[in-house]
Design a protein around this motif. Structure first.
Motif, mmCIF file in Angstrom:
data_model
loop_
_atom_site.group_PDB
_atom_site.id
_atom_site.type_symbol
_atom_site.label_atom_id
_atom_site.label_comp_id
_atom_site.label_asym_id
_atom_site.label_seq_id
_atom_site.Cartn_x
_atom_site.Cartn_y
_atom_site.Cartn_z
ATOM 1 N N VAL A 1 0.866 -1.178 0.000
ATOM 2 C CA VAL A 1 0.000 0.000 0.000
ATOM 3 C C VAL A 1 0.907 1.234 0.000
ATOM 4 C CG1 VAL A 1 -0.224 -0.077 2.532
ATOM 5 C CG2 VAL A 1 -1.842 1.254 1.172
ATOM 6 N N ILE A 2 0.671 2.100 -0.972
ATOM 7 C CA ILE A 2 1.407 3.369 -1.032
ATOM 8 C C ILE A 2 0.540 4.434 -0.369
ATOM 9 C CG2 ILE A 2 2.460 5.115 -2.515
ATOM 10 C CD1 ILE A 2 2.811 3.047 -4.638
ATOM 11 N N VAL A 3 1.094 5.115 0.592
ATOM 12 C CA VAL A 3 0.361 6.155 1.320
ATOM 13 C C VAL A 3 0.903 7.524 0.925
ATOM 14 C CG1 VAL A 3 -0.286 7.032 3.584
ATOM 15 C CG2 VAL A 3 0.014 4.570 3.247
ATOM 16 N N ASN A 4 -0.018 8.393 0.516
ATOM 17 C CA ASN A 4 0.332 9.749 0.111
ATOM 18 C C ASN A 4 -0.325 10.724 1.092
ATOM 19 O OD1 ASN A 4 1.252 11.924 -1.291
ATOM 20 N ND2 ASN A 4 -0.059 11.630 -3.084
ATOM 21 N N SER B 1 -2.608 -2.585 -3.221
ATOM 22 C CA SER B 1 -2.492 -3.650 -4.225
ATOM 23 C C SER B 1 -2.232 -4.975 -3.530
ATOM 24 C CB SER B 1 -1.360 -3.342 -5.208
ATOM 25 O OG SER B 1 -1.156 -4.441 -6.071
ATOM 26 N N TYR B 2 -3.175 -5.908 -3.657
ATOM 27 C CA TYR B 2 -3.015 -7.214 -3.020
ATOM 28 C C TYR B 2 -1.962 -8.067 -3.730
ATOM 29 C CZ TYR B 2 -7.132 -6.165 -0.248
ATOM 30 O OH TYR B 2 -8.012 -5.575 0.620
ATOM 31 N N ASN B 3 -1.776 -7.815 -5.040
ATOM 32 C CA ASN B 3 -0.787 -8.631 -5.770
ATOM 33 C C ASN B 3 0.585 -7.950 -5.827
ATOM 34 O OD1 ASN B 3 -0.987 -6.607 -7.665
ATOM 35 N ND2 ASN B 3 -2.209 -7.800 -9.114
ATOM 36 N N GLY B 4 0.691 -6.794 -5.204
ATOM 37 C CA GLY B 4 1.975 -6.119 -5.135
ATOM 38 C C GLY B 4 2.296 -5.249 -6.324
#
Length: 318
Positions: A26-29, A45-48
């Motif tokens: 998870v990318i957090v902005n 993203s569950y699949n990376g």
């Protein structure tokens, strides 16, 4: 990972990737809203694969930099990063915040209305466009309200506007004060009418209170007696057309049906007793609170019509 996430929020960094599970990311902005608040957006993203060109960043919560608290955190951050469930005391949803806003706003509106009611407006001059009758205060009377304790009612503030969340979290006092005053200004006509109706209701309640023979007193005594003993069924003794009859009756119906013009015979607990009532008084006969002379629960008498006892004694003496 939880500590890492919290440190990121407190830092000057605006974006960071967090890994969880086998390959999920998870990318957090973190976007600055003002000196006090940051708004959080996340791409999960569950699949990376976070750069598939189709998965967007989405709103994921609000971070208060002054008190180091998070609000309205969405699932992926709350569950995977923070390990909070819905019952966690740290979790404050948007719904929780709206409830807080509505309560604080309506508390302040009520305070301001009390001020303008006594200092600015003459409520007695407000036209309400309807006559307030005894039946209009029955529920309040049954619930224990008096001419002294009946509270004013008015249109209430309610919101589900996201901007209100941000304004409330940014400067609660200023937001509440300004919006409360604006709400009163926008709804002055409705509020004044509600206040005038409340004053009329108090007058009607006073009339009922001063008249000990008013039938509402008997209804309230019956309902209070049933509530005090937590009854399920009771034995009712009635005197209808000079004929006395006793039968089992549903206690909830006695507490509930005071707004009806009569008590239904379908709330008799025994069919044979209902049949006897119909044979005695007629198939279409109804039952009324005023006809109840005694109520027993178990071996205890929980209500007795003292006025009926007096009348009965006077009849015997004559």
């Amino acid at each position: 990972m939880k500590q890492e996430f919290l440190e990121f929020l407190r830092s000057g960094s605006i974006i960071k990737t967090f890994n969880y599970g086998d390959k999920s990311k998870v990318i957090v902005n973190k976007i600055r809203y003002n000196d006090k608040l940051d708004i959080i957006y996340a791409l999960d993203s569950y699949n990376g694969n976070v750069f598939d060109l189709h998965t967007p960043f989405k709103y994921s919560g609000i971070y208060n930099k002054e008190n180091d608290k998070l609000y309205d955190v969405e699932y992926s951050l709350r569950y995977h990063i923070l390990s909070w469930d819905y019952s966690d005391e740290k979790y404050v949803s948007a719904g929780n915040l709206y409830n807080l806003i509505n309560k604080d706003m309506n508390d302040r509106i009520t305070e301001l209305i009390k001020e303008i009611k006594t200092k600015i407006f003459d409520i007695s001059e407000v036209e309400i466009g309807e006559e307030i009758e005894d039946r209009d205060v029955l529920t309040e009377f049954i619930n224990g309200a008096t001419s002294e304790t009946l509270e004013d009612s008015h249109k209430e503030f309610t919101t589900e506007k996201p901007q209100d969340l941000l304004d409330y979290l940014t400067d609660k006092e200023t937001f509440i004060e300004e919006e409360a005053r604006w709400f009163i200004l926008e709804n002055t006509t409705s509020i004044l009418r509600s206040l005038a109706i409340a004053e009329k209701k108090k007058e009607v309640l006073k009339g009922i209170e001063d008249n000990e023979e008013h039938p509402y007193h008997k209804i309230k005594k019956i309902i209070d007696a049933i509530k005090d003993h937590n009854c399920v069924t009771v034995n009712l003794t009635i005197n209808k057309n000079g004929i006395e009859q006793t039968f089992k009756y549903n206690a909830d119906a006695l507490k509930r049906d005071y707004n009806s013009s009569y008590l239904s015979t379908w709330n008799f607990e025994k069919a044979q007793e209902r049949n006897l009532f119909e044979e005695t008084f007629g198939r279409n006969a109804d039952l009324y609170y005023e006809e109840i002379v005694k109520i027993t629960y178990g071996k205890n008498t929980i209500y007795e019509d003292e006025n009926f006892k007096v009348k009965e004694e006077e009849t015997c003496l004559s």
